[in-house]
Motif scaffolding. Structure first.
Motif, PDB file in Angstrom:
ATOM      1  N   PRO A 132      36.494  49.313   9.651  1.00  0.00           N
ATOM      2  CA  PRO A 132      36.937  49.763   8.773  1.00  0.00           C
ATOM      3  C   PRO A 132      37.189  48.081   7.729  1.00  0.00           C
ATOM      4  CG  PRO A 132      37.172  49.512  11.134  1.00  0.00           C
ATOM      5  CD  PRO A 132      35.646  49.498  10.807  1.00  0.00           C
ATOM      6  N   ASP A 133      37.579  48.060   7.311  1.00  0.00           N
ATOM      7  CA  ASP A 133      38.126  47.361   6.722  1.00  0.00           C
ATOM      8  C   ASP A 133      39.576  46.291   7.062  1.00  0.00           C
ATOM      9  OD1 ASP A 133      39.215  45.935   3.327  1.00  0.00           O
ATOM     10  OD2 ASP A 133      37.698  45.684   4.909  1.00  0.00           O
ATOM     11  N   SER A 134      39.353  46.285   8.369  1.00  0.00           N
ATOM     12  CA  SER A 134      40.843  45.688   9.373  1.00  0.00           C
ATOM     13  C   SER A 134      40.736  43.823  10.259  1.00  0.00           C
ATOM     14  CB  SER A 134      41.011  46.270   9.965  1.00  0.00           C
ATOM     15  OG  SER A 134      39.842  46.780  10.605  1.00  0.00           O
ATOM     16  N   TYR A 135      41.537  43.394  10.098  1.00  0.00           N
ATOM     17  CA  TYR A 135      41.640  42.256  10.876  1.00  0.00           C
ATOM     18  C   TYR A 135      40.598  42.166  11.726  1.00  0.00           C
ATOM     19  CZ  TYR A 135      44.530  40.972   7.322  1.00  0.00           C
ATOM     20  OH  TYR A 135      45.746  41.286   6.111  1.00  0.00           O
ATOM     21  N   ASN A 136      40.137  43.453  12.956  1.00  0.00           N
ATOM     22  CA  ASN A 136      39.672  43.176  13.699  1.00  0.00           C
ATOM     23  C   ASN A 136      38.484  43.633  13.761  1.00  0.00           C
ATOM     24  OD1 ASN A 136      40.626  46.116  13.213  1.00  0.00           O
ATOM     25  ND2 ASN A 136      41.218  46.196  15.202  1.00  0.00           N
ATOM     26  N   GLY A 178      32.829  53.867  -1.002  1.00  0.00           N
ATOM     27  CA  GLY A 178      34.570  53.566  -1.284  1.00  0.00           C
ATOM     28  C   GLY A 178      35.518  52.156  -1.806  1.00  0.00           C
ATOM     29  N   LYS A 179      36.416  52.531  -1.379  1.00  0.00           N
ATOM     30  CA  LYS A 179      36.785  51.357  -1.713  1.00  0.00           C
ATOM     31  C   LYS A 179      37.608  50.004  -0.537  1.00  0.00           C
ATOM     32  CE  LYS A 179      39.179  52.518  -5.714  1.00  0.00           C
ATOM     33  NZ  LYS A 179      40.111  52.828  -7.149  1.00  0.00           N
ATOM     34  N   PHE A 180      37.073  48.920  -0.955  1.00  0.00           N
ATOM     35  CA  PHE A 180      37.990  48.114   0.457  1.00  0.00           C
ATOM     36  C   PHE A 180      38.260  46.934  -0.091  1.00  0.00           C
ATOM     37  CE2 PHE A 180      33.339  46.825  -0.819  1.00  0.00           C
ATOM     38  CZ  PHE A 180      33.655  45.367  -1.098  1.00  0.00           C
ATOM     39  N   GLU A 181      39.375  46.705   0.531  1.00  0.00           N
ATOM     40  CA  GLU A 181      40.040  45.202  -0.148  1.00  0.00           C
ATOM     41  C   GLU A 181      39.864  44.196  -0.171  1.00  0.00           C
ATOM     42  OE1 GLU A 181      44.296  44.697   1.750  1.00  0.00           O
ATOM     43  OE2 GLU A 181      43.669  46.401   2.693  1.00  0.00           O
ATOM     44  N   ILE A 182      39.442  43.322  -1.182  1.00  0.00           N
ATOM     45  CA  ILE A 182      39.433  41.817  -1.595  1.00  0.00           C
ATOM     46  C   ILE A 182      39.798  41.351  -0.647  1.00  0.00           C
ATOM     47  CG2 ILE A 182      37.414  42.640  -2.890  1.00  0.00           C
ATOM     48  CD1 ILE A 182      39.190  41.220  -5.716  1.00  0.00           C
ATOM     49  N   LYS A 183      41.128  40.718  -0.748  1.00  0.00           N
ATOM     50  CA  LYS A 183      41.642  40.539  -0.296  1.00  0.00           C
ATOM     51  C   LYS A 183      41.679  39.820   1.165  1.00  0.00           C
ATOM     52  CE  LYS A 183      45.394  39.664  -4.356  1.00  0.00           C
ATOM     53  NZ  LYS A 183      45.040  37.863  -4.318  1.00  0.00           N
ATOM     54  N   LYS A 184      41.470  40.879   2.042  1.00  0.00           N
ATOM     55  CA  LYS A 184      41.679  40.613   3.312  1.00  0.00           C
ATOM     56  C   LYS A 184      40.202  39.485   4.148  1.00  0.00           C
ATOM     57  CE  LYS A 184      42.912  43.947   4.877  1.00  0.00           C
ATOM     58  NZ  LYS A 184      43.161  45.408   5.774  1.00  0.00           N
ATOM     59  N   ALA A 234      39.896  36.942   2.076  1.00  0.00           N
ATOM     60  CA  ALA A 234      40.017  35.654   1.476  1.00  0.00           C
ATOM     61  C   ALA A 234      40.712  35.094   2.491  1.00  0.00           C
ATOM     62  CB  ALA A 234      39.807  35.960   0.420  1.00  0.00           C
ATOM     63  N   LEU A 235      41.790  36.250   2.413  1.00  0.00           N
ATOM     64  CA  LEU A 235      42.919  35.253   3.533  1.00  0.00           C
ATOM     65  C   LEU A 235      42.499  34.886   4.891  1.00  0.00           C
ATOM     66  CD1 LEU A 235      45.461  38.475   2.773  1.00  0.00           C
ATOM     67  CD2 LEU A 235      45.232  35.864   1.957  1.00  0.00           C
ATOM     68  N   ILE A 236      41.376  36.025   5.215  1.00  0.00           N
ATOM     69  CA  ILE A 236      40.811  35.681   7.391  1.00  0.00           C
ATOM     70  C   ILE A 236      40.487  34.154   6.760  1.00  0.00           C
ATOM     71  CG2 ILE A 236      39.720  36.174   9.169  1.00  0.00           C
ATOM     72  CD1 ILE A 236      39.895  39.089   8.182  1.00  0.00           C
ATOM     73  N   LYS A 237      39.528  34.350   5.642  1.00  0.00           N
ATOM     74  CA  LYS A 237      38.935  32.718   5.669  1.00  0.00           C
ATOM     75  C   LYS A 237      39.623  31.768   5.114  1.00  0.00           C
ATOM     76  CE  LYS A 237      35.195  34.451   3.016  1.00  0.00           C
ATOM     77  NZ  LYS A 237      33.999  34.475   2.125  1.00  0.00           N
ATOM     78  N   GLU A 238      41.000  31.833   5.276  1.00  0.00           N
ATOM     79  CA  GLU A 238      41.647  30.666   4.697  1.00  0.00           C
ATOM     80  C   GLU A 238      42.401  30.655   6.291  1.00  0.00           C
ATOM     81  OE1 GLU A 238      43.127  28.573   2.198  1.00  0.00           O
ATOM     82  OE2 GLU A 238      41.391  29.346   1.563  1.00  0.00           O
ATOM     83  N   HIS A 239      43.079  31.725   6.533  1.00  0.00           N
ATOM     84  CA  HIS A 239      43.459  31.698   8.220  1.00  0.00           C
ATOM     85  C   HIS A 239      42.763  30.923   9.266  1.00  0.00           C
ATOM     86  CE1 HIS A 239      45.787  32.931  12.223  1.00  0.00           C
ATOM     87  NE2 HIS A 239      44.632  32.910  12.279  1.00  0.00           N
ATOM     88  N   PHE A 240      41.271  31.025   9.410  1.00  0.00           N
ATOM     89  CA  PHE A 240      40.442  30.486   9.975  1.00  0.00           C
ATOM     90  C   PHE A 240      39.976  29.059   9.379  1.00  0.00           C
ATOM     91  CE2 PHE A 240      40.350  34.845  11.311  1.00  0.00           C
ATOM     92  CZ  PHE A 240      40.613  34.355  13.306  1.00  0.00           C
TER      93      PHE A 240
END
Length: 136
Positions: A76-80, A28-34, A36-42
Motif C-alpha cells: 500500500p501507498d499508505s503512511y504505515n 500502477g499509480k502512487f501518490e508522490i506527495k505522501k 514528501a509530507l512524511i519527510k517533512e513530518h519527520f
C-alpha cells in the motif's frame, strides 16, 4: 506514530496543489506527495537511526522514502507502509543479509514503525524463520 500533523506541506492541503498528485511506476499509480509530507513530518530524520540527513546543494535535506511492502508487490501507498530513511539505512533493505534484516525489522517493531510482518511474509519479502525471529 502520529501522522495527523502531515496533512499540509508548506500551507498546501494534500490534494489541492496544482502539481500532479500521482506518478506511475509502470505497475500502477502512487501518490508522490505522501512521501514528501512524511519527510517533512519527520524533519528529514531517519526513522531507524534517528540521524538527520545532510543538506544538499539546493538547501534541501536529502532523505529517501521506502515502501516496506514494496509497491511492486502491491504494497500500500499508505503512511504505515512508508519509512523515511537515510541512504545507509535504506540500503539495508536492498542489500542486507538476513541477520541484518531481522535486526532491522526487530528495531522497526520496537519503535512501532511497522506492524504488518505477516504481510511481508505473504509477499515473500521475509521467510518463515525470519518472521519467527522478528516476533521473538
Amino acid at each position: 506514530h502520529d501522522l495527523s500533523g502531515i496533512l499540509t506541506l508548506g500551507g498546501t492541503i494534500l490534494g489541492t496543489s496544482r502539481e500532479k498528485p500521482f506518478k506511475s511506476n509502470g505497475k500502477g499509480k502512487f501518490e508522490i506527495k505522501k512521501p514528501a509530507l512524511i519527510k517533512e513530518h519527520f524533519r528529514h530524520t531517519c526513522q531507524l537511526c534517528n540521524k538527520r540527513t545532510f543538506e544538499g546543494k539546493t538547501g534541501n535535506f536529502y532523505t529517501e522514502s521506502h515502501h516496506v511492502i514494496p509497491r511492486s508487490k502491491n504494497g500500500p501507498d499508505s503512511y504505515n507502509n512508508i519509512l523515511i530513511l537515510c541512504p545507509t539505512c535504506h540500503k539495508i533493505f536492498d542489500r542486507g543479509n538476513p541477520n541484518v534484516l531481522i535486526d532491522t525489522y526487530k528495531k522497526m517493531r520496537r519503535k512501532n514503525l511497522f506492524s504488518d510482518f505477516e504481510g511481508l511474509l505473504k509477499v515473500k519479502e521475509i521467510t518463515r524463520p525470519m518472521y519467527q525471529k522478528i516476533l521473538k
